[in-house]
Scaffold this active site. Structure first.
Site, PDB file in Angstrom:
ATOM      1  N   VAL A  29       0.833  -1.201   0.000  1.00  0.00           N
ATOM      2  CA  VAL A  29       0.000   0.000   0.000  1.00  0.00           C
ATOM      3  C   VAL A  29       0.873   1.258   0.000  1.00  0.00           C
ATOM      4  CG1 VAL A  29      -1.868  -1.235   1.193  1.00  0.00           C
ATOM      5  CG2 VAL A  29      -0.216   0.083   2.558  1.00  0.00           C
ATOM      6  N   HIS A  73      -4.628  -4.627  -2.161  1.00  0.00           N
ATOM      7  CA  HIS A  73      -4.986  -4.331  -0.765  1.00  0.00           C
ATOM      8  C   HIS A  73      -5.165  -2.833  -0.528  1.00  0.00           C
ATOM      9  CE1 HIS A  73      -3.259  -8.492   0.608  1.00  0.00           C
ATOM     10  NE2 HIS A  73      -4.432  -8.589   0.001  1.00  0.00           N
ATOM     11  N   CYS A 108     -13.990   8.117   4.184  1.00  0.00           N
ATOM     12  CA  CYS A 108     -14.883   8.459   5.290  1.00  0.00           C
ATOM     13  C   CYS A 108     -15.789   7.271   5.617  1.00  0.00           C
ATOM     14  CB  CYS A 108     -15.727   9.678   4.926  1.00  0.00           C
ATOM     15  SG  CYS A 108     -16.879  10.132   6.241  1.00  0.00           S
ATOM     16  N   GLY A 132       8.764 -11.445  -2.888  1.00  0.00           N
ATOM     17  CA  GLY A 132       8.728 -10.758  -1.593  1.00  0.00           C
ATOM     18  C   GLY A 132       7.423 -10.878  -0.845  1.00  0.00           C
ATOM     19  N   THR A 133       6.733 -12.008  -1.017  1.00  0.00           N
ATOM     20  CA  THR A 133       5.515 -12.216  -0.234  1.00  0.00           C
ATOM     21  C   THR A 133       5.586 -13.564   0.461  1.00  0.00           C
ATOM     22  OG1 THR A 133       3.092 -12.409  -0.252  1.00  0.00           O
ATOM     23  CG2 THR A 133       4.227 -13.050  -2.285  1.00  0.00           C
ATOM     24  N   SER A 134       5.017 -13.615   1.681  1.00  0.00           N
ATOM     25  CA  SER A 134       5.014 -14.873   2.432  1.00  0.00           C
ATOM     26  C   SER A 134       4.010 -15.854   1.841  1.00  0.00           C
ATOM     27  CB  SER A 134       4.703 -14.605   3.905  1.00  0.00           C
ATOM     28  OG  SER A 134       3.466 -13.933   4.019  1.00  0.00           O
ATOM     29  N   GLU A 178      13.340 -16.366   1.774  1.00  0.00           N
ATOM     30  CA  GLU A 178      13.071 -17.622   2.492  1.00  0.00           C
ATOM     31  C   GLU A 178      12.145 -18.503   1.674  1.00  0.00           C
ATOM     32  OE1 GLU A 178      14.070 -17.994   5.671  1.00  0.00           O
ATOM     33  OE2 GLU A 178      14.764 -15.940   6.083  1.00  0.00           O
TER      34      GLU A 178
HETATM   35  C1  BJW Z   1      12.056 -10.605   1.035  1.00  0.00           C
HETATM   36  C2  BJW Z   1      12.937  -9.586   1.336  1.00  0.00           C
HETATM   37  C3  BJW Z   1      13.808  -9.166   0.321  1.00  0.00           C
HETATM   38  C4  BJW Z   1      11.734  -9.956   3.069  1.00  0.00           C
HETATM   39  N1  BJW Z   1      13.767  -9.768  -0.867  1.00  0.00           N
HETATM   40  N2  BJW Z   1      12.050 -11.206  -0.141  1.00  0.00           N
HETATM   41  C5  BJW Z   1      -8.639 -18.849   1.879  1.00  0.00           C
HETATM   42  C6  BJW Z   1      -8.112 -19.687   2.838  1.00  0.00           C
HETATM   43  C7  BJW Z   1      -7.965 -19.255   4.145  1.00  0.00           C
HETATM   44  C8  BJW Z   1      -8.327 -17.973   4.538  1.00  0.00           C
HETATM   45  C9  BJW Z   1      -8.846 -17.143   3.583  1.00  0.00           C
HETATM   46  C10 BJW Z   1      -9.002 -17.581   2.275  1.00  0.00           C
HETATM   47  N3  BJW Z   1      -9.505 -16.554   1.556  1.00  0.00           N
HETATM   48  C11 BJW Z   1      -9.649 -15.486   2.369  1.00  0.00           C
HETATM   49  C12 BJW Z   1      -9.266 -15.813   3.622  1.00  0.00           C
HETATM   50  C13 BJW Z   1      -9.263 -14.920   4.819  1.00  0.00           C
HETATM   51  C14 BJW Z   1      -8.086 -13.950   4.826  1.00  0.00           C
HETATM   52  C15 BJW Z   1      -6.772 -14.713   4.784  1.00  0.00           C
HETATM   53  O1  BJW Z   1      -6.074 -14.767   3.798  1.00  0.00           O
HETATM   54  N4  BJW Z   1      -6.358 -15.286   5.888  1.00  0.00           N
HETATM   55  C16 BJW Z   1      -5.075 -15.996   5.943  1.00  0.00           C
HETATM   56  C17 BJW Z   1      -4.194 -15.358   6.997  1.00  0.00           C
HETATM   57  C18 BJW Z   1      -5.310 -17.462   6.098  1.00  0.00           C
HETATM   58  N5  BJW Z   1      -8.176 -13.014   3.713  1.00  0.00           N
HETATM   59  C19 BJW Z   1      -8.915 -11.925   3.778  1.00  0.00           C
HETATM   60  O2  BJW Z   1      -9.584 -11.666   4.761  1.00  0.00           O
HETATM   61  C20 BJW Z   1      -8.936 -11.026   2.567  1.00  0.00           C
HETATM   62  N6  BJW Z   1     -10.293 -10.743   2.233  1.00  0.00           N
HETATM   63  C21 BJW Z   1     -11.087 -11.640   1.633  1.00  0.00           C
HETATM   64  O3  BJW Z   1     -10.681 -12.703   1.222  1.00  0.00           O
HETATM   65  O4  BJW Z   1     -12.411 -11.242   1.531  1.00  0.00           O
HETATM   66  C22 BJW Z   1     -13.394 -12.254   1.295  1.00  0.00           C
HETATM   67  C23 BJW Z   1     -13.442 -13.155   2.528  1.00  0.00           C
HETATM   68  C24 BJW Z   1     -13.541 -12.596   3.788  1.00  0.00           C
HETATM   69  C25 BJW Z   1     -13.571 -13.414   4.924  1.00  0.00           C
HETATM   70  C26 BJW Z   1     -13.456 -14.805   4.797  1.00  0.00           C
HETATM   71  C27 BJW Z   1     -13.335 -15.366   3.506  1.00  0.00           C
HETATM   72  C28 BJW Z   1     -13.335 -14.526   2.371  1.00  0.00           C
HETATM   73  C29 BJW Z   1      -8.293  -9.691   2.901  1.00  0.00           C
HETATM   74  C30 BJW Z   1      -6.850  -9.793   3.195  1.00  0.00           C
HETATM   75  C31 BJW Z   1      -6.324  -8.406   3.580  1.00  0.00           C
HETATM   76  C32 BJW Z   1      -4.875  -8.425   4.038  1.00  0.00           C
HETATM   77  N7  BJW Z   1      -4.557  -7.133   4.547  1.00  0.00           N
HETATM   78  C33 BJW Z   1      -3.157  -6.838   4.932  1.00  0.00           C
HETATM   79  C34 BJW Z   1      -3.116  -5.385   5.497  1.00  0.00           C
HETATM   80  C35 BJW Z   1      -3.236  -4.415   4.317  1.00  0.00           C
HETATM   81  C36 BJW Z   1      -3.033  -2.992   4.697  1.00  0.00           C
HETATM   82  C37 BJW Z   1      -1.667  -2.689   5.237  1.00  0.00           C
HETATM   83  O5  BJW Z   1      -0.645  -2.813   4.546  1.00  0.00           O
HETATM   84  O6  BJW Z   1      -1.652  -2.298   6.402  1.00  0.00           O
HETATM   85  O7  BJW Z   1      -2.298  -6.950   3.813  1.00  0.00           O
HETATM   86  S1  BJW Z   1      -2.488  -8.038   6.051  1.00  0.00           S
HETATM   87  C38 BJW Z   1      -0.844  -8.013   5.380  1.00  0.00           C
HETATM   88  O8  BJW Z   1      -0.529  -9.288   4.782  1.00  0.00           O
HETATM   89  C39 BJW Z   1      -0.908  -7.000   4.227  1.00  0.00           C
HETATM   90  C40 BJW Z   1      -0.078  -7.665   3.178  1.00  0.00           C
HETATM   91  O9  BJW Z   1      -0.405  -7.139   1.913  1.00  0.00           O
HETATM   92  C41 BJW Z   1      -0.429  -9.114   3.352  1.00  0.00           C
HETATM   93  C42 BJW Z   1       0.604 -10.067   2.814  1.00  0.00           C
HETATM   94  O10 BJW Z   1       1.830  -9.899   3.464  1.00  0.00           O
HETATM   95  P1  BJW Z   1       3.173  -9.960   2.619  1.00  0.00           P
HETATM   96  O11 BJW Z   1       3.226  -8.823   1.687  1.00  0.00           O
HETATM   97  O12 BJW Z   1       3.314 -11.305   2.047  1.00  0.00           O
HETATM   98  O13 BJW Z   1       4.278  -9.663   3.753  1.00  0.00           O
HETATM   99  P2  BJW Z   1       4.915 -10.712   4.807  1.00  0.00           P
HETATM  100  O14 BJW Z   1       5.547  -9.898   5.867  1.00  0.00           O
HETATM  101  O15 BJW Z   1       3.951 -11.731   5.218  1.00  0.00           O
HETATM  102  O16 BJW Z   1       6.046 -11.450   3.958  1.00  0.00           O
HETATM  103  C43 BJW Z   1       7.180 -10.777   3.488  1.00  0.00           C
HETATM  104  C44 BJW Z   1       8.003 -11.768   2.682  1.00  0.00           C
HETATM  105  O17 BJW Z   1       9.087 -11.074   2.081  1.00  0.00           O
HETATM  106  C45 BJW Z   1       8.619 -12.903   3.513  1.00  0.00           C
HETATM  107  O18 BJW Z   1       8.338 -14.136   2.844  1.00  0.00           O
HETATM  108  C46 BJW Z   1      10.131 -12.604   3.492  1.00  0.00           C
HETATM  109  O19 BJW Z   1      10.927 -13.787   3.460  1.00  0.00           O
HETATM  110  C47 BJW Z   1      10.277 -11.836   2.218  1.00  0.00           C
HETATM  111  N8  BJW Z   1      11.379 -10.866   2.169  1.00  0.00           N
HETATM  112  N9  BJW Z   1      12.779  -9.210   2.646  1.00  0.00           N
HETATM  113  C48 BJW Z   1      12.933 -10.812  -1.056  1.00  0.00           C
HETATM  114  N10 BJW Z   1      14.732  -8.173   0.532  1.00  0.00           N
HETATM  115 ZN    ZN Z   2     -17.670  12.103   5.308  1.00  0.00          ZN
END
Ligand code: BJW
Ligand code: ZN
Length: 249
Positions: free
Chosen positions: A108, A124, A132, A193-195, A221
């Site tokens: 973001v 995201h 609002c 770069g995503t987990s 990783e």
């Molecule tokens: C490097 C590095 C370098 C470091 N070089 N690499 C199916 C199955 C199970 C659950 C669900 C499903 N479908 C939906 C769900 C529910 C849920 C979900 O996924 N839960 C799981 C935890 C199981 N999903 C949702 O709720 C989503 N909505 C949805 O599906 O709506 C319909 C629905 C609702 C309810 C139930 C079912 C359906 C919404 C998900 C929203 C996620 N929001 C966040 C916050 C966003 C705002 C913000 O930024 O503040 O998004 S959470 C956070 O995680 C953020 C990220 O975008 C997201 C992913 O994280 P990311 O980017 O992968 O970061 P890290 O830290 O996890 O990993 C970093 C990686 O980089 C690591 O691997 C390092 O090794 C690596 N690395 N340095 C290369 N230099």
């Molecule tokens: Zn307003």
């Protein structure tokens, strides 16, 4: 660093004309922004249910806004790194050859756009959008510091929230359709770069693989996606991504 990429991978890269890329927080790590999970991650000492859910926001909007205000400040001073720049260059290279690169990001921070990428799908949402909770108006706002925390709507005085997607919330429908379409139509899908733990984003790799796309992962990783991709490359995205596009003539 010599990544010695396999020749068959380099060939797929130089031949592909439809490319989709999914990025996560790791791609911005070398710009100084924290990732979420793992050692030193944003959630190491914080409860994600308090900071990244609508319920947490309803309970304590000030706390959630303080966290976003801090992250906005970090992002404001951050510069795109070599990984962001490589993806922007790849998009430009493809567009000059009748191809296309769709950049699907979970980030973001706006750093892909700052690097010059045009086809960016913000799955995201954006930390620069304020929405609002009462009248639904949205505006782009890069102000730091915010005049008050939590900020209020200038039109109706309602509570503003960051225009991001929290757990349990729907992804922006147009972004989700674009991401799905990109995964369904690409010849090459790169995930960097995503987990790979958050859905539906993490499921896009499988969508691409099922329709026959070559799949590549770039990560420090192993992740749950590592076994499912054709090539899992271990290292920093700021090094791997430039080395991938070095394969282009
Ligand atoms: C490097 C590095 C370098 C470091 N070089 N690499 C199916 C199955 C199970 C659950 C669900 C499903 N479908 C939906 C769900 C529910 C849920 C979900 O996924 N839960 C799981 C935890 C199981 N999903 C949702 O709720 C989503 N909505 C949805 O599906 O709506 C319909 C629905 C609702 C309810 C139930 C079912 C359906 C919404 C998900 C929203 C996620 N929001 C966040 C916050 C966003 C705002 C913000 O930024 O503040 O998004 S959470 C956070 O995680 C953020 C990220 O975008 C997201 C992913 O994280 P990311 O980017 O992968 O970061 P890290 O830290 O996890 O990993 C970093 C990686 O980089 C690591 O691997 C390092 O090794 C690596 N690395 N340095 C290369 N230099
Ligand atoms: Zn307003």
């Amino acid at each position: 660093m010599d990544l010695s990429l396999p020749n068959d991978l380099l060939q797929r890269i130089s031949e592909a004309r439809r490319v989709a890329v999914l990025t996560g927080a790791g791609v911005s790590a070398e710009s100084g922004l924290s990732t979420f999970r793992g050692p030193g991650g944003l959630w190491e000492n914080q409860d994600l249910m308090e900071l990244a859910t609508p319920q947490g926001f309803a309970r304590d909007p000030k706390k959630v806004w303080e966290w976003y205000a801090w992250r906005r400040e970090q992002a404001l001073v951050a510069q795109p790194n070599a990984g962001h720049l490589a993806l922007a260059r790849w998009e430009e290279w493809l567009s000059h050859r009748g191809g296309r690169l769709d950049l699907i990001t979970q980030n973001v921070d706006g750093l892909h756009q700052a690097a010059g990428s045009k086809n960016v799908i913000e799955l995201h949402g954006s930390g620069w959008v304020l929405r609002c909770t009462r009248c639904g108006r949205e505006r782009l706002d890069r102000t730091h510091p915010l005049p008050e925390i939590p900020p209020r709507c200038g039109e109706c005085q309602g509570l503003l929230r960051p225009g991001v997607v929290w757990f349990g919330e729907m992804l922006p429908p147009a972004a989700l359709v674009s991401a799905q379409t990109a995964a369904e139509n690409c010849e090459l899908f790169l995930v960097a770069g995503t987990s790979g733990t958050v859905y539906p984003a993490a499921g896009l790799v499988e969508v691409a693989a099922r329709q026959g796309a070559a799949t590549i992962e770039a990560n420090l990783e192993p992740t749950p996606l590592s076994d499912a991709v054709d090539w899992s490359l271990r290292g920093r995205s700021g090094e791997i991504l430039p080395s991938l596009i070095a394969a282009l003539d």
